[in-house]
Design a protein around this motif. Sequence first.
Motif, PDB file in Angstrom:
ATOM      1  N   PRO A 134       1.223   2.695  -4.278  1.00  0.00           N
ATOM      2  CA  PRO A 134       0.047   2.789  -4.842  1.00  0.00           C
ATOM      3  C   PRO A 134      -0.120   3.047  -6.463  1.00  0.00           C
ATOM      4  O   PRO A 134      -0.939   2.980  -7.136  1.00  0.00           O
ATOM      5  CB  PRO A 134      -0.694   3.897  -4.072  1.00  0.00           C
ATOM      6  CG  PRO A 134       0.144   4.708  -3.500  1.00  0.00           C
ATOM      7  CD  PRO A 134       1.413   4.027  -3.341  1.00  0.00           C
ATOM      8  N   VAL A 135       1.190   3.707  -6.888  1.00  0.00           N
ATOM      9  CA  VAL A 135       1.563   3.970  -8.231  1.00  0.00           C
ATOM     10  C   VAL A 135       2.523   3.101  -8.756  1.00  0.00           C
ATOM     11  O   VAL A 135       2.153   2.238  -9.719  1.00  0.00           O
ATOM     12  CB  VAL A 135       1.936   5.245  -8.727  1.00  0.00           C
ATOM     13  CG1 VAL A 135       2.372   5.706  -9.993  1.00  0.00           C
ATOM     14  CG2 VAL A 135       0.837   6.457  -7.951  1.00  0.00           C
ATOM     15  N   SER A 136       3.584   2.885  -8.382  1.00  0.00           N
ATOM     16  CA  SER A 136       4.769   1.930  -8.887  1.00  0.00           C
ATOM     17  C   SER A 136       4.512   0.465  -8.689  1.00  0.00           C
ATOM     18  O   SER A 136       4.941  -0.286  -9.462  1.00  0.00           O
ATOM     19  CB  SER A 136       6.083   2.298  -8.078  1.00  0.00           C
ATOM     20  OG  SER A 136       6.332   1.905  -6.906  1.00  0.00           O
ATOM     21  N   GLY A 137       3.690   0.254  -7.585  1.00  0.00           N
ATOM     22  CA  GLY A 137       3.242  -1.266  -7.325  1.00  0.00           C
ATOM     23  C   GLY A 137       2.378  -1.664  -8.647  1.00  0.00           C
ATOM     24  O   GLY A 137       2.162  -2.863  -8.574  1.00  0.00           O
ATOM     25  N   GLY A 138       1.702  -0.878  -9.255  1.00  0.00           N
ATOM     26  CA  GLY A 138       1.018  -1.449 -10.334  1.00  0.00           C
ATOM     27  C   GLY A 138       1.414  -1.290 -11.866  1.00  0.00           C
ATOM     28  O   GLY A 138       0.646  -1.476 -12.619  1.00  0.00           O
ATOM     29  N   LEU A 139       2.482  -0.876 -11.871  1.00  0.00           N
ATOM     30  CA  LEU A 139       3.222  -0.575 -13.181  1.00  0.00           C
ATOM     31  C   LEU A 139       3.971  -1.984 -13.485  1.00  0.00           C
ATOM     32  O   LEU A 139       4.819  -2.526 -12.846  1.00  0.00           O
ATOM     33  CB  LEU A 139       4.233   0.731 -13.386  1.00  0.00           C
ATOM     34  CG  LEU A 139       3.552   1.777 -13.054  1.00  0.00           C
ATOM     35  CD1 LEU A 139       4.896   2.956 -12.655  1.00  0.00           C
ATOM     36  CD2 LEU A 139       2.680   2.405 -13.771  1.00  0.00           C
ATOM     37  N   THR A 140       3.671  -2.342 -14.666  1.00  0.00           N
ATOM     38  CA  THR A 140       4.490  -3.595 -15.260  1.00  0.00           C
ATOM     39  C   THR A 140       5.892  -3.090 -15.727  1.00  0.00           C
ATOM     40  O   THR A 140       6.090  -2.121 -16.502  1.00  0.00           O
ATOM     41  CB  THR A 140       3.637  -3.939 -16.552  1.00  0.00           C
ATOM     42  OG1 THR A 140       2.341  -4.040 -16.254  1.00  0.00           O
ATOM     43  CG2 THR A 140       4.108  -5.292 -17.105  1.00  0.00           C
ATOM     44  N   ARG A 141       6.919  -4.119 -15.177  1.00  0.00           N
ATOM     45  CA  ARG A 141       8.060  -3.890 -15.572  1.00  0.00           C
ATOM     46  C   ARG A 141       8.627  -4.655 -16.736  1.00  0.00           C
ATOM     47  O   ARG A 141       7.924  -5.556 -16.872  1.00  0.00           O
ATOM     48  CB  ARG A 141       8.837  -4.282 -14.234  1.00  0.00           C
ATOM     49  CG  ARG A 141       8.585  -3.522 -13.074  1.00  0.00           C
ATOM     50  CD  ARG A 141       9.392  -4.018 -11.920  1.00  0.00           C
ATOM     51  NE  ARG A 141      10.663  -3.398 -11.430  1.00  0.00           N
ATOM     52  CZ  ARG A 141      10.892  -2.111 -11.244  1.00  0.00           C
ATOM     53  NH1 ARG A 141       9.963  -1.354 -11.070  1.00  0.00           N
ATOM     54  NH2 ARG A 141      12.244  -1.857 -11.059  1.00  0.00           N
ATOM     55  N   ALA A 148       0.880  -1.152   0.108  1.00  0.00           N
ATOM     56  CA  ALA A 148       0.042   0.092  -0.015  1.00  0.00           C
ATOM     57  C   ALA A 148       1.058   1.313  -0.093  1.00  0.00           C
ATOM     58  O   ALA A 148       0.354   2.293  -0.352  1.00  0.00           O
ATOM     59  CB  ALA A 148      -0.904   0.152   1.404  1.00  0.00           C
ATOM     60  N   THR A 149       2.085   1.046   0.358  1.00  0.00           N
ATOM     61  CA  THR A 149       2.945   2.399   0.130  1.00  0.00           C
ATOM     62  C   THR A 149       3.363   2.720  -1.304  1.00  0.00           C
ATOM     63  O   THR A 149       4.162   3.691  -1.275  1.00  0.00           O
ATOM     64  CB  THR A 149       4.363   2.209   1.048  1.00  0.00           C
ATOM     65  OG1 THR A 149       4.988   1.028   0.644  1.00  0.00           O
ATOM     66  CG2 THR A 149       3.789   1.986   2.534  1.00  0.00           C
TER      67      THR A 149
END
Length: 179
Positions: free
Chosen positions: A162-169, A159-160
């Motif tokens: 919320p943007v980068s955690g959902g980006l596809t690498r 949850a810290t």
Amino acid sequence: MSDRPPNPYTTAALARLVLADRARDAVDEALRLVPTLDDDRRTAQELLLQALRVRSCVDRLVEAAVLHARENGTDWTGIAVAMGIRTESVAERWLPREQRWQAGLARPMRHEPGDDLPELTIPQAAYAPEAYAHDLDDWAGRHLDPVESERWRDRGLDATRPVSGGLTRNPDEADTDEP
């Protein structure tokens, strides 16, 4: 030699990051219109100018949303339906922007003869995605309500982030260390 820093994200994720950055800009500009404390010092024209700045940010946000849709395989007809306009009109308006985006991804810095400094040809968020993703994580963490953070946790996500955690690498970058 590349004129671009290493990029851990897919092109579609870069487009999503630019969309998030443009959304933040629009929200920040709109928030300036909410407080009434200084209304005795601000004219109606100043408030109107601020509203026009918000509209300009929203125009850039819509452009980012169109580019994101295109990067995710949406055709011009799908975009036209979403916008409620003819397919020909949407392609005429947005195709040159998509072409600039693609050219900028291929060559993010342009240095014209006679210019002192090179010019960035893509949005900064796409040029320096790690820094922008981290900054947007912090911003979103301050602005999202606790229910949204709980939804991230319920899905087993950080949850810290919320943007980068959902980006596809990118597949070759998928095992890099997280911020």
